[in-house]
Write a protein that holds these residues in place. Structure first.
Motif, PDB file in Angstrom:
ATOM      1  N   ASN A  33      27.579 -61.945 -52.833  1.00  0.00           N
ATOM      2  CA  ASN A  33      27.083 -60.645 -52.394  1.00  0.00           C
ATOM      3  C   ASN A  33      28.127 -60.052 -51.473  1.00  0.00           C
ATOM      4  OD1 ASN A  33      24.579 -61.110 -53.669  1.00  0.00           O
ATOM      5  ND2 ASN A  33      23.817 -62.163 -51.857  1.00  0.00           N
ATOM      6  N   MET A  34      28.339 -58.769 -51.594  1.00  0.00           N
ATOM      7  CA  MET A  34      29.298 -58.075 -50.730  1.00  0.00           C
ATOM      8  C   MET A  34      28.571 -56.978 -49.969  1.00  0.00           C
ATOM      9  SD  MET A  34      32.073 -59.685 -51.304  1.00  0.00           S
ATOM     10  CE  MET A  34      33.155 -58.622 -50.346  1.00  0.00           C
ATOM     11  N   GLY A  35      28.829 -56.924 -48.689  1.00  0.00           N
ATOM     12  CA  GLY A  35      28.172 -55.919 -47.867  1.00  0.00           C
ATOM     13  C   GLY A  35      29.152 -55.118 -47.045  1.00  0.00           C
ATOM     14  N   TRP A  36      28.780 -53.879 -46.783  1.00  0.00           N
ATOM     15  CA  TRP A  36      29.471 -53.049 -45.801  1.00  0.00           C
ATOM     16  C   TRP A  36      28.527 -52.861 -44.610  1.00  0.00           C
ATOM     17  CZ3 TRP A  36      34.435 -51.658 -45.647  1.00  0.00           C
ATOM     18  CH2 TRP A  36      35.186 -51.659 -46.821  1.00  0.00           C
ATOM     19  N   PHE A  37      29.020 -53.228 -43.454  1.00  0.00           N
ATOM     20  CA  PHE A  37      28.306 -53.048 -42.206  1.00  0.00           C
ATOM     21  C   PHE A  37      29.094 -52.047 -41.349  1.00  0.00           C
ATOM     22  CE2 PHE A  37      25.176 -56.567 -42.063  1.00  0.00           C
ATOM     23  CZ  PHE A  37      25.559 -57.258 -43.201  1.00  0.00           C
ATOM     24  N   ARG A  38      28.426 -51.524 -40.337  1.00  0.00           N
ATOM     25  CA  ARG A  38      29.135 -50.684 -39.372  1.00  0.00           C
ATOM     26  C   ARG A  38      28.579 -50.925 -37.975  1.00  0.00           C
ATOM     27  NH1 ARG A  38      26.963 -44.659 -41.215  1.00  0.00           N
ATOM     28  NH2 ARG A  38      24.821 -44.867 -40.405  1.00  0.00           N
ATOM     29  N   GLN A  39      29.435 -50.671 -37.009  1.00  0.00           N
ATOM     30  CA  GLN A  39      29.035 -50.827 -35.623  1.00  0.00           C
ATOM     31  C   GLN A  39      29.631 -49.706 -34.795  1.00  0.00           C
ATOM     32  OE1 GLN A  39      29.887 -54.669 -33.913  1.00  0.00           O
ATOM     33  NE2 GLN A  39      28.344 -54.385 -32.330  1.00  0.00           N
ATOM     34  N   ALA A  40      28.755 -48.928 -34.207  1.00  0.00           N
ATOM     35  CA  ALA A  40      29.177 -47.864 -33.307  1.00  0.00           C
ATOM     36  C   ALA A  40      29.175 -48.402 -31.889  1.00  0.00           C
ATOM     37  CB  ALA A  40      28.230 -46.677 -33.440  1.00  0.00           C
ATOM     38  N   PRO A  41      29.939 -47.806 -30.987  1.00  0.00           N
ATOM     39  CA  PRO A  41      29.989 -48.289 -29.591  1.00  0.00           C
ATOM     40  C   PRO A  41      28.604 -48.343 -28.973  1.00  0.00           C
ATOM     41  CG  PRO A  41      31.735 -46.722 -29.990  1.00  0.00           C
ATOM     42  CD  PRO A  41      30.876 -46.703 -31.214  1.00  0.00           C
ATOM     43  N   GLY A  42      28.278 -49.495 -28.395  1.00  0.00           N
ATOM     44  CA  GLY A  42      27.009 -49.652 -27.722  1.00  0.00           C
ATOM     45  C   GLY A  42      25.829 -49.898 -28.633  1.00  0.00           C
ATOM     46  N   LYS A  43      26.095 -50.038 -29.930  1.00  0.00           N
ATOM     47  CA  LYS A  43      25.003 -50.245 -30.880  1.00  0.00           C
ATOM     48  C   LYS A  43      25.176 -51.558 -31.621  1.00  0.00           C
ATOM     49  CE  LYS A  43      23.825 -45.401 -31.677  1.00  0.00           C
ATOM     50  NZ  LYS A  43      23.544 -44.365 -32.714  1.00  0.00           N
ATOM     51  N   GLU A  44      24.077 -52.000 -32.232  1.00  0.00           N
ATOM     52  CA  GLU A  44      24.103 -53.213 -33.039  1.00  0.00           C
ATOM     53  C   GLU A  44      24.850 -52.965 -34.350  1.00  0.00           C
ATOM     54  OE1 GLU A  44      22.274 -55.683 -30.470  1.00  0.00           O
ATOM     55  OE2 GLU A  44      22.542 -56.328 -32.549  1.00  0.00           O
ATOM     56  N   ARG A  45      25.438 -54.024 -34.875  1.00  0.00           N
ATOM     57  CA  ARG A  45      26.052 -53.928 -36.187  1.00  0.00           C
ATOM     58  C   ARG A  45      24.927 -53.824 -37.225  1.00  0.00           C
ATOM     59  NH1 ARG A  45      30.872 -57.984 -37.710  1.00  0.00           N
ATOM     60  NH2 ARG A  45      31.382 -57.284 -35.597  1.00  0.00           N
ATOM     61  N   GLU A  46      25.053 -52.853 -38.109  1.00  0.00           N
ATOM     62  CA  GLU A  46      23.994 -52.616 -39.081  1.00  0.00           C
ATOM     63  C   GLU A  46      24.533 -52.621 -40.514  1.00  0.00           C
ATOM     64  OE1 GLU A  46      22.261 -48.717 -38.729  1.00  0.00           O
ATOM     65  OE2 GLU A  46      24.195 -47.700 -38.804  1.00  0.00           O
ATOM     66  N   LEU A  47      23.678 -53.041 -41.425  1.00  0.00           N
ATOM     67  CA  LEU A  47      24.042 -53.029 -42.833  1.00  0.00           C
ATOM     68  C   LEU A  47      23.989 -51.601 -43.358  1.00  0.00           C
ATOM     69  CD1 LEU A  47      24.619 -54.579 -45.499  1.00  0.00           C
ATOM     70  CD2 LEU A  47      22.136 -54.651 -45.826  1.00  0.00           C
ATOM     71  N   VAL A  48      25.051 -51.197 -44.024  1.00  0.00           N
ATOM     72  CA  VAL A  48      25.129 -49.868 -44.622  1.00  0.00           C
ATOM     73  C   VAL A  48      24.808 -49.942 -46.114  1.00  0.00           C
ATOM     74  CG1 VAL A  48      26.673 -47.955 -45.167  1.00  0.00           C
ATOM     75  CG2 VAL A  48      26.824 -49.093 -42.943  1.00  0.00           C
ATOM     76  N   ALA A  49      25.433 -50.891 -46.795  1.00  0.00           N
ATOM     77  CA  ALA A  49      25.233 -51.029 -48.238  1.00  0.00           C
ATOM     78  C   ALA A  49      25.573 -52.447 -48.655  1.00  0.00           C
ATOM     79  CB  ALA A  49      26.095 -50.033 -49.011  1.00  0.00           C
ATOM     80  N   ARG A  50      24.927 -52.875 -49.748  1.00  0.00           N
ATOM     81  CA  ARG A  50      25.166 -54.207 -50.273  1.00  0.00           C
ATOM     82  C   ARG A  50      25.175 -54.138 -51.773  1.00  0.00           C
ATOM     83  NH1 ARG A  50      20.218 -56.988 -51.858  1.00  0.00           N
ATOM     84  NH2 ARG A  50      20.793 -55.603 -53.549  1.00  0.00           N
ATOM     85  N   ILE A  51      26.045 -54.972 -52.379  1.00  0.00           N
ATOM     86  CA  ILE A  51      26.037 -55.111 -53.833  1.00  0.00           C
ATOM     87  C   ILE A  51      26.044 -56.599 -54.147  1.00  0.00           C
ATOM     88  CG2 ILE A  51      28.572 -54.907 -53.998  1.00  0.00           C
ATOM     89  CD1 ILE A  51      28.057 -53.421 -56.693  1.00  0.00           C
ATOM     90  N   THR A  52      25.146 -57.014 -55.020  1.00  0.00           N
ATOM     91  CA  THR A  52      25.044 -58.430 -55.349  1.00  0.00           C
ATOM     92  C   THR A  52      26.070 -58.816 -56.417  1.00  0.00           C
ATOM     93  OG1 THR A  52      23.464 -58.141 -57.147  1.00  0.00           O
ATOM     94  CG2 THR A  52      22.566 -58.315 -54.908  1.00  0.00           C
TER      95      THR A  52
END
Length: 122
Positions: A33-52
């Motif tokens: 599985n491949m995922g793209w996550f993002r993290q903005a300053p002061g925020k938690e890292r979050e999942l943006v998109a995933r492809i299995t």
């Protein structure tokens, strides 16, 4: 062991598009599985998109309809096409690979890239 290298980030204006790429090493890329996550300053890292491994996709509500994740197993690369970018999309974007399904949580990913910065100005 999988090594991931992201590219394609940059500074753009609201409404513009960017395509992020993540080049992976290793012969078993197609299994993950491949995922793209993002993290903005002061925020938690979050999942943006995933492809299995079989091409099933997931998108966060905040990007649904604007972002598209895809993979090319022959090139061992995963992409994130980002359209209609908004200032709130500004973050460090990470690529991740994992073998735990469904691949919707950070702990399900074993390998991470160093990230590529996306900055969207208003």
């Amino acid at each position: 062991q999988v090594q991931l290298v992201e590219s394609g980030g940059g500074l753009v204006q609201a409404g513009d598009s960017l395509r992020l790429s993540c080049a992976a090493s290793g012969r078993t890329f197609s299994r993950y599985n491949m995922g793209w996550f993002r993290q903005a300053p002061g925020k938690e890292r979050e999942l943006v998109a995933r492809i299995t491994s079989v091409g099933s996709t997931y998108y966060a509500d905040s990007v649904k309809g604007r972002f598209t994740i895809s993979r090319d197993n022959d090139k061992t690369t995963v992409y994130l096409q980002m359209n209609s970018l908004k200032p709130e999309d500004t973050a460090l974007y990470y690529c991740a690979a994992g073998d735990i399904s469904p691949g919707l949580r950070r702990y399900e990913y074993n390998w991470w890239g160093r990230g590529t910065q996306v900055t969207v100005s208003s």
